[in-house]
Design a protein around this motif. Structure first.
Motif, PDB file in Angstrom:
ATOM      1  N   SER A 192      39.919  74.237 -23.152  1.00  0.00           N
ATOM      2  CA  SER A 192      40.046  73.211 -24.260  1.00  0.00           C
ATOM      3  C   SER A 192      40.888  72.352 -23.563  1.00  0.00           C
ATOM      4  O   SER A 192      41.857  73.153 -22.894  1.00  0.00           O
ATOM      5  CB  SER A 192      40.520  73.857 -25.630  1.00  0.00           C
ATOM      6  OG  SER A 192      40.848  72.696 -26.414  1.00  0.00           O
ATOM      7  N   TYR A 193      40.916  71.043 -23.266  1.00  0.00           N
ATOM      8  CA  TYR A 193      41.587  69.912 -23.005  1.00  0.00           C
ATOM      9  C   TYR A 193      42.888  69.096 -23.817  1.00  0.00           C
ATOM     10  O   TYR A 193      43.140  68.650 -23.878  1.00  0.00           O
ATOM     11  CB  TYR A 193      40.875  69.478 -21.895  1.00  0.00           C
ATOM     12  CG  TYR A 193      40.635  69.624 -21.311  1.00  0.00           C
ATOM     13  CD1 TYR A 193      41.623  69.670 -19.895  1.00  0.00           C
ATOM     14  CD2 TYR A 193      39.024  70.454 -20.567  1.00  0.00           C
ATOM     15  CE1 TYR A 193      41.321  70.931 -18.322  1.00  0.00           C
ATOM     16  CE2 TYR A 193      38.629  70.974 -19.760  1.00  0.00           C
ATOM     17  CZ  TYR A 193      39.739  71.154 -18.729  1.00  0.00           C
ATOM     18  OH  TYR A 193      39.683  71.553 -17.630  1.00  0.00           O
ATOM     19  N   GLY A 194      42.501  69.256 -25.139  1.00  0.00           N
ATOM     20  CA  GLY A 194      42.588  68.631 -26.503  1.00  0.00           C
ATOM     21  C   GLY A 194      41.778  67.158 -26.759  1.00  0.00           C
ATOM     22  O   GLY A 194      42.616  66.810 -27.757  1.00  0.00           O
ATOM     23  N   SER A 249      33.582  67.126 -30.120  1.00  0.00           N
ATOM     24  CA  SER A 249      35.483  67.624 -29.712  1.00  0.00           C
ATOM     25  C   SER A 249      36.624  68.242 -30.442  1.00  0.00           C
ATOM     26  O   SER A 249      36.698  69.017 -30.394  1.00  0.00           O
ATOM     27  CB  SER A 249      35.855  66.007 -29.594  1.00  0.00           C
ATOM     28  OG  SER A 249      35.963  65.181 -29.103  1.00  0.00           O
ATOM     29  N   ASN A 253      38.229  71.894 -29.326  1.00  0.00           N
ATOM     30  CA  ASN A 253      39.943  71.706 -29.841  1.00  0.00           C
ATOM     31  C   ASN A 253      39.891  73.357 -30.550  1.00  0.00           C
ATOM     32  O   ASN A 253      40.967  72.637 -30.783  1.00  0.00           O
ATOM     33  CB  ASN A 253      40.621  70.334 -30.447  1.00  0.00           C
ATOM     34  CG  ASN A 253      39.863  69.506 -28.999  1.00  0.00           C
ATOM     35  OD1 ASN A 253      39.784  69.801 -27.969  1.00  0.00           O
ATOM     36  ND2 ASN A 253      39.562  67.904 -29.402  1.00  0.00           N
TER      37      ASN A 253
END
Length: 287
Positions: A192-194, A249, A253
């Protein structure tokens, strides 16, 4: 706002302007948006359906493309465009796509004249791309143990009867009475990169296809369908390619681990065969 609403707004603006200055509009014709990609970003297929359009940074409205837009201006002016897509293939969910660069150009507007634009976009510099274009025989998707058929790779040389995107290879499955089910999945354990995370996918089929997510939560492996892609087969016998943009998304996240994506198809009772083709499967993220 669709073309009808944008036209209504512009009509009111023009009516007001004409009563004050009897101005005559120029027109801007905006065609389909093209795409360029660089090394490692995969194919350049694109399906921009709408655009936020500006004149000298003032919003002219949201327009379905292609569009013919009346503009009360003359001489050199800057036309700007922000590409938008249909999120998850939904008709009324138009989204300014965060991974596409805006487009702008200076045009010379003339009363009653037409300026034609052919916009081009690309991925933004911060976009991270994971992609499978089936350019080589070693796919990044694995077949699950409960599948009873294989992921096939097709090329213009081995299967010239098929339709290809950008004249490059594609992959897919062919189901029949003895091979009724397949699931393929990535094996990346995506982190996850947010930020926003979207799947882009080109597909053509005569059967419903499921795209879902795989993950681990509470120590258990889980599969959840995310969207069902309808067949692209038409009543006239054609089966064109379609492109979809899937917003994952929230999934990327969330507090789960070992994130992956799967694609699944099942031949229903009463059907004797089906064919599904896939290309340009991409996961796009912005950290």
């Amino acid at each position: 706002m669709n073309n009808r609403y944008a036209l209504t707004l512009l009509f009111l603006i023009l009516a007001t302007a004409c009563s004050k200055g009897d101005k005559v509009p120029a027109f801007v014709d905006i065609g389909e948006v093209a795409m360029t990609t660089s090394s490692g970003q995969g194919g350049a297929t694109v399906k921009v359906t709408d655009a936020w359009v500006t004149l000298n940074e003032e919003l002219l409205g949201v327009w379905e493309l292609p569009a013919r837009i009346p503009v009360l201006a003359e001489g050199p002016n800057v036309i700007g465009l922000v590409p938008a897509i249909k999120r998850n293939g939904t008709f009324d969910d138009r989204l300014r796509y965060p991974f596409y660069t805006p487009y702008s150009t200076t045009v010379n507007l003339v009363r009653e004249g037409t300026a034609a634009l052919n916009p081009v976009t690309s991925y933004t510099e911060e976009t991270l791309v994971w992609q499978e274009g089936f350019e080589d025989p070693f796919s990044q998707f694995a077949i699950t143990a409960n599948s009873d058929t294989q992921l096939l790779r097709f090329t213009p040389i081995t299967n010239p009867e098929l339709i290809y995107l950008e004249n490059g290879p594609c992959a897919g499955f062919r189901l029949d009475a003895s091979h009724r089910y397949i699931r393929i999945e990535s094996d990346e354990d995506f982190l996850s990169y947010g930020g926003p995370a979207f799947i882009e996918l080109d597909h053509r089929s005569d059967l419903l296809v499921t795209v879902g997510v795989k993950y681990f939560a509470d120590g258990l492996e889980r599969y959840e369908p995310f969207v069902y892609l309808p067949p692209t087969y038409r009543s006239d016998g054609t089966m064109p390619w379609n492109k979809v943009y899937l917003d994952l998304s929230a999934f990327f996240n969330s507090a789960v681990s070992e994130r992956d994506v799967y694609i699944e198809a099942t031949l229903p009772d009463g059907r004797s065969s089906a064919e599904i083709y896939l290309d340009n499967i991409k996961l796009l993220r912005i950290p």
